[in-house]
Design a protein around this motif. Sequence first.
Motif, PDB file in Angstrom:
ATOM      1  N   ALA A  13       0.822  -1.208   0.000  1.00 12.30           N
ATOM      2  CA  ALA A  13       0.000   0.000   0.000  1.00 12.30           C
ATOM      3  C   ALA A  13       0.856   1.257   0.000  1.00 12.30           C
ATOM      4  N   ALA A  14       1.937   1.249   0.779  1.00 17.28           N
ATOM      5  CA  ALA A  14       2.801   2.425   0.860  1.00 17.28           C
ATOM      6  C   ALA A  14       3.467   2.715  -0.476  1.00 17.28           C
ATOM      7  N   ARG A  15       3.812   1.662  -1.226  1.00 19.77           N
ATOM      8  CA  ARG A  15       4.421   1.887  -2.535  1.00 19.77           C
ATOM      9  C   ARG A  15       3.429   2.591  -3.477  1.00 19.77           C
ATOM     10  N   LEU A  16       2.152   2.173  -3.450  1.00 17.09           N
ATOM     11  CA  LEU A  16       1.144   2.837  -4.271  1.00 17.09           C
ATOM     12  C   LEU A  16       1.068   4.330  -3.942  1.00 17.09           C
ATOM     13  N   LEU A  17       1.046   4.633  -2.657  1.00 17.10           N
ATOM     14  CA  LEU A  17       0.971   6.030  -2.236  1.00 17.10           C
ATOM     15  C   LEU A  17       2.218   6.798  -2.649  1.00 17.10           C
ATOM     16  N   HIS A  18       3.368   6.185  -2.487  1.00 18.24           N
ATOM     17  CA  HIS A  18       4.628   6.838  -2.849  1.00 18.24           C
ATOM     18  C   HIS A  18       4.670   7.171  -4.334  1.00 18.24           C
ATOM     19  N   VAL A  19       4.247   6.238  -5.178  1.00 15.16           N
ATOM     20  CA  VAL A  19       4.252   6.467  -6.632  1.00 15.16           C
ATOM     21  C   VAL A  19       3.295   7.605  -6.990  1.00 15.16           C
ATOM     22  N   ALA A  20       2.109   7.617  -6.380  1.00 18.89           N
ATOM     23  CA  ALA A  20       1.139   8.677  -6.684  1.00 18.89           C
ATOM     24  C   ALA A  20       1.683  10.051  -6.305  1.00 18.89           C
ATOM     25  N   VAL A  21       2.342  10.138  -5.152  1.00 24.67           N
ATOM     26  CA  VAL A  21       2.917  11.420  -4.721  1.00 24.67           C
ATOM     27  C   VAL A  21       4.064  11.820  -5.642  1.00 24.67           C
ATOM     28  N   ALA A  22       4.911  10.861  -6.027  1.00 23.18           N
ATOM     29  CA  ALA A  22       6.051  11.169  -6.904  1.00 23.18           C
ATOM     30  C   ALA A  22       5.595  11.660  -8.271  1.00 23.18           C
ATOM     31  N   GLU A  23       4.453  11.170  -8.720  1.00 21.11           N
ATOM     32  CA  GLU A  23       3.944  11.566 -10.036  1.00 21.11           C
ATOM     33  C   GLU A  23       3.148  12.868 -10.000  1.00 21.11           C
ATOM     34  N   HIS A  24       2.971  13.430  -8.811  1.00 17.34           N
ATOM     35  CA  HIS A  24       2.209  14.673  -8.674  1.00 17.34           C
ATOM     36  C   HIS A  24       3.126  15.843  -9.029  1.00 17.34           C
ATOM     37  N   SER A  25       3.273  16.083 -10.317  1.00 17.35           N
ATOM     38  CA  SER A  25       4.318  16.960 -10.851  1.00 17.35           C
ATOM     39  C   SER A  25       3.779  18.308 -11.319  1.00 17.35           C
ATOM     40  N   ASN A  26       4.700  19.170 -11.688  1.00  4.94           N
ATOM     41  CA  ASN A  26       4.352  20.464 -12.258  1.00  4.94           C
ATOM     42  C   ASN A  26       3.424  20.299 -13.459  1.00  4.94           C
ATOM     43  N   ALA A  27       3.718  19.340 -14.320  1.00  4.45           N
ATOM     44  CA  ALA A  27       2.887  19.124 -15.510  1.00  4.45           C
ATOM     45  C   ALA A  27       1.461  18.757 -15.121  1.00  4.45           C
ATOM     46  N   LYS A  28       1.296  17.891 -14.113  1.00  2.00           N
ATOM     47  CA  LYS A  28      -0.044  17.503 -13.688  1.00  2.00           C
ATOM     48  C   LYS A  28      -0.791  18.670 -13.053  1.00  2.00           C
ATOM     49  N   LEU A  29      -0.074  19.490 -12.313  1.00  2.00           N
ATOM     50  CA  LEU A  29      -0.713  20.633 -11.673  1.00  2.00           C
ATOM     51  C   LEU A  29      -1.208  21.632 -12.717  1.00  2.00           C
ATOM     52  N   ARG A  30      -0.418  21.875 -13.720  1.00  2.00           N
ATOM     53  CA  ARG A  30      -0.829  22.801 -14.774  1.00  2.00           C
ATOM     54  C   ARG A  30      -1.974  22.218 -15.600  1.00  2.00           C
ATOM     55  N   GLU A  31      -1.943  20.905 -15.813  1.00  2.00           N
ATOM     56  CA  GLU A  31      -3.041  20.256 -16.525  1.00  2.00           C
ATOM     57  C   GLU A  31      -4.340  20.384 -15.725  1.00  2.00           C
ATOM     58  N   TRP A  32      -4.259  20.216 -14.389  1.00  2.00           N
ATOM     59  CA  TRP A  32      -5.443  20.356 -13.539  1.00  2.00           C
ATOM     60  C   TRP A  32      -6.038  21.752 -13.686  1.00  2.00           C
ATOM     61  N   ASN A  33      -5.190  22.770 -13.656  1.00  2.00           N
ATOM     62  CA  ASN A  33      -5.676  24.149 -13.782  1.00  2.00           C
ATOM     63  C   ASN A  33      -6.294  24.412 -15.149  1.00  2.00           C
ATOM     64  N   GLU A  34      -5.679  23.911 -16.204  1.00  3.77           N
ATOM     65  CA  GLU A  34      -6.223  24.098 -17.554  1.00  3.77           C
ATOM     66  C   GLU A  34      -7.601  23.443 -17.673  1.00  3.77           C
ATOM     67  N   GLU A  35      -7.735  22.231 -17.135  1.00  3.85           N
ATOM     68  CA  GLU A  35      -9.022  21.538 -17.197  1.00  3.85           C
ATOM     69  C   GLU A  35     -10.072  22.262 -16.364  1.00  3.85           C
ATOM     70  N   TRP A  36      -9.669  22.806 -15.225  1.00  2.77           N
ATOM     71  CA  TRP A  36     -10.629  23.520 -14.395  1.00  2.77           C
ATOM     72  C   TRP A  36     -11.138  24.763 -15.107  1.00  2.77           C
ATOM     73  N   ILE A  37     -10.276  25.488 -15.757  1.00  2.95           N
ATOM     74  CA  ILE A  37     -10.684  26.707 -16.451  1.00  2.95           C
ATOM     75  C   ILE A  37     -11.658  26.381 -17.586  1.00  2.95           C
ATOM     76  N   LYS A  38     -11.472  25.236 -18.233  1.00  2.00           N
ATOM     77  CA  LYS A  38     -12.409  24.825 -19.290  1.00  2.00           C
ATOM     78  C   LYS A  38     -13.755  24.408 -18.703  1.00  2.00           C
ATOM     79  N   ARG A  39     -13.707  23.716 -17.572  1.00  2.00           N
ATOM     80  CA  ARG A  39     -14.925  23.201 -16.948  1.00  2.00           C
ATOM     81  C   ARG A  39     -14.859  23.468 -15.442  1.00  2.00           C
ATOM     82  N   PRO A  40     -15.168  24.697 -15.016  1.00  2.00           N
ATOM     83  CA  PRO A  40     -15.063  25.036 -13.590  1.00  2.00           C
ATOM     84  C   PRO A  40     -15.998  24.176 -12.745  1.00  2.00           C
TER      85      PRO A  40
END
Length: 464
Positions: free
Chosen positions: A349-376
Amino acid sequence: MTPPPPPQSVRFISDCFVKPPQLPPRSNRPLHLPPWDLAMLSVHYIQKGLLFPLPPPCLDPAFDRPAFIRSFLEKLKRSLSSALFHFYPLAGRLATLKGTDPAFYTVFVDCADSPGARFVHAAIDLTVADILSPTYVPEVVQSFFDHDRAINHDGHALSLLSVQVTELADGVFIGLSINHAVGDGASFWLFFNSWSEIFRAQEKGAVDVVQLSRPPVLTRWFPENHPAPLSLPYTDDPSSFLAHYEAPELRERVFHFSAESIAGLKAEANRQCGTTNISSLQSLTALVWRCITRARRFPPSQVTGCRMAANNRARLDPPLPAEYFGNSITPVRTAAMVGELLGGGIGWAARLLHVAVAEHSNAKLREWNEEWIKRPQVYHLDKTFDSYSIMMGSSPRFDKYGNEFGLGKAVALRSGYANKFDGKVSAYPGREGGGSIDLEVCLPPATMAVLEADPEFMAAVTVS
């Protein structure tokens, strides 16, 4: 049989509004909110507070306690006013800007046209032990906070910050309610720390406006090519967009994990995975996810999720400063089938959590914001967080016990009704520090009882 005594209730003594001694020129301009702020409009205010024992002389019957309390409240108000000079948006109100286009509707902070932050003085005939001794957090603690059950959109009429000081027979509880659309947990504790810093400085004779060691950065971050203001998808009636949430019946208990227990969980998770990269919090979260899922007695084929509140400040490129005042968090979700989660061990279980946190990157954050602006959209507690999952909120890294207001170190941290649901877990530093962690766990009574009988979980809990 003699019936039990009625539950104690808080007596409200007085309230007032506190404003900063002066406002900077930029406070006359609207403070527009980016996606991470606007997404919070339908969840509750953040409600956290600290419980302090009164100094021993105050318990002497010959001591003039009313005079001590009056002086203490005046010092709190004076230092709060100075803190609002640095955090002036908290003295404001939310306001709505409507454009000529009927689809244009945005919410911003009006920093200039407001009576200020609310300050409440209350009292209750309970002791510190009455709050700390029961196994479960007494429901009366919820009344130690103002703005009960308010959602952030209510900040159009309610203060964005409310302080409630509740006198106990032998203690004081200082509870803060801060509008979650204006700031996240890091912002909340930056304000609390700064207020305490100012209080201590003024106790030593400092002037009203105190220079902070960590001043807040109030300029909001917006994605490139999307300047303020951003529009929301409703016009005159936001009722279809917003919703007030009522929690089911929950038991709330604070479990303590010593630094040694946390170290053991981390070592075991890393041993099972053959690595050294899994963190203490990821290991503890893996334990909690597994044990709460087992207590819920779901079938092996049921999908269960675990969300962790991730601070995005350092993950953006370029990064935001740690003192960024606003929301910069998103929930990082991991999912698995119940059979896999319970059969794989804490390391799996800890490995799953670790991978998810490691993949939480600048690119994903910017993608989240772009998607929110399209569909608030905004978070809804009954939709965003399902009863098959858990949510790990807050952080043991925040300085929560460093706040002192002439009363010494707090003996406990407690929270209000806000943002609690089946499976909500909040992580706090243990009072003794050193890497210890307290977990505030909210579960239905039957599920809590099963968790409390779980050998894997209780073996890690430290009984003080």
